[in-house]
Design an enzyme around this catalytic site. Structure first.
Site, short mmCIF file in Angstrom:
data_model
loop_
_atom_site.label_atom_id
_atom_site.label_comp_id
_atom_site.label_asym_id
_atom_site.label_seq_id
_atom_site.Cartn_x
_atom_site.Cartn_y
_atom_site.Cartn_z
N GLU A 64 0.82 -1.21 0.00
CA GLU A 64 0.00 0.00 0.00
C GLU A 64 0.86 1.27 0.00
O GLU A 64 0.40 2.33 -0.42
CB GLU A 64 -0.93 0.02 1.22
CG GLU A 64 -2.06 -0.99 1.16
CD GLU A 64 -3.02 -0.74 0.01
OE1 GLU A 64 -3.44 0.41 -0.17
OE2 GLU A 64 -3.33 -1.69 -0.72
N GLU A 86 -0.95 8.97 0.19
CA GLU A 86 -1.09 8.66 -1.23
C GLU A 86 -0.21 9.60 -2.07
O GLU A 86 -0.17 10.80 -1.82
CB GLU A 86 -2.56 8.81 -1.62
CG GLU A 86 -2.93 8.11 -2.89
CD GLU A 86 -4.44 8.11 -3.10
OE1 GLU A 86 -4.85 8.34 -4.24
OE2 GLU A 86 -5.18 7.90 -2.12
#
Length: 252
Positions: A64, A86
């Site tokens: 991730e 992100e």
């Protein structure tokens, strides 16, 4: 926890933007402190299952947050826990991840993109986690950046996601340690216990029921196998989800 301090540092040598992150949230001390709040993590089932669970959790958070590529120094799988949020979102180039869920309202000017080890995303996850762990849903809805600044909170968010079933999905924990028994519908949809179903829980809508397997899924599985080896266990059966329907799907 079977991943000791030295193991953790060797598994994640480039963590925290290669040591350059403003907030160094990806450290073993934070992982250890967070894991103590979830006493069933890494402690249920056979020794092989316990090690698989730790390897599985670490593999997911590695994938991730990875900053790796095929020819990266040390190899692609040495770059987990690189990004605290992100990619690109630190510069504001990001979707708000705001779903219309009245119980967990989006706050103007706030974005609910992926942050922390499991990349907690969307207002309803920030709100639910904030409500269950901090006692007030609005704390993280008002200040989602806390997840990328507070190391212990970051790992708690990841372990909370890992340990908490959200119907119709079981928890990743239950799926890996033998607590989850698939229903007839699950079996029709190709879902069986093992690492593969944890991919379905984490990112099934994007990665599952795809042939050939997506590269992201391939690297997730390879990271898991590598971490199982490092922790001295075997990966078990049902490692990928290429023939699994996501949990929301109707399988006739």
């Amino acid at each position: 926890i079977n991943a000791e301090y030295g193991d953790f540092n060797k598994m994640f040598p480039n963590r925290n933007l290669g040591g350059k992150a403003e907030y160094k949230i990806y450290e073993y001390k934070y992982f250890l402190a967070a894991s103590k709040k979830f006493p069933k993590f890494g402690t249920q089932g056979s020794l092989a299952m316990r090690k698989r669970e730790v390897a599985g959790f670490l593999a997911h958070i590695a994938q991730e947050t990875t900053g790796g590529w095929d020819t990266a120094p040390g190899g692609r799988y040495a770059w987990g826990l690189y990004f605290p949020e992100e990619m690109g979102c630190d510069k504001g180039n990001c979707a708000p991840y705001c779903a219309v869920v009245p119980e967990y309202p989006c706050v103007a000017g706030k974005g609910y993109h992926g942050r922390g080890p499991i990349q907690l995303s969307y207002n309803y996850n920030y709100g639910l986690f904030s409500k269950q762990y901090l006692g007030d849903k609005m704390i993280l809805l008002n200040d989602p950046d806390r997840v990328k600044k507070d190391g212990e909170l970051a790992f708690v968010s990841a372990l909370w996601f890992w340990m908490t079933p959200q119907s119709p999905k079981p928890s990743c924990h239950d799926a890996l340690v033998g607590n989850w028994v698939p229903t007839e519908k699950d079996l029709k949809c190709g879902r069986k216990p093992g690492f593969g179903v944890t991919i379905n829980i984490v990112n099934g809508g994007v990665e599952c029921n795809h042939k050939p397997m997506k590269s992201k899924t391939f690297h997730r599985v390879e990271t898991y196998k590598l971490f199982c080896k490092k922790l001295g266990t075997t990966p078990g059966a049902n490692l990928n989800c290429e023939t699994q329907q996501q949990f929301a799907a109707f399988c006739g």
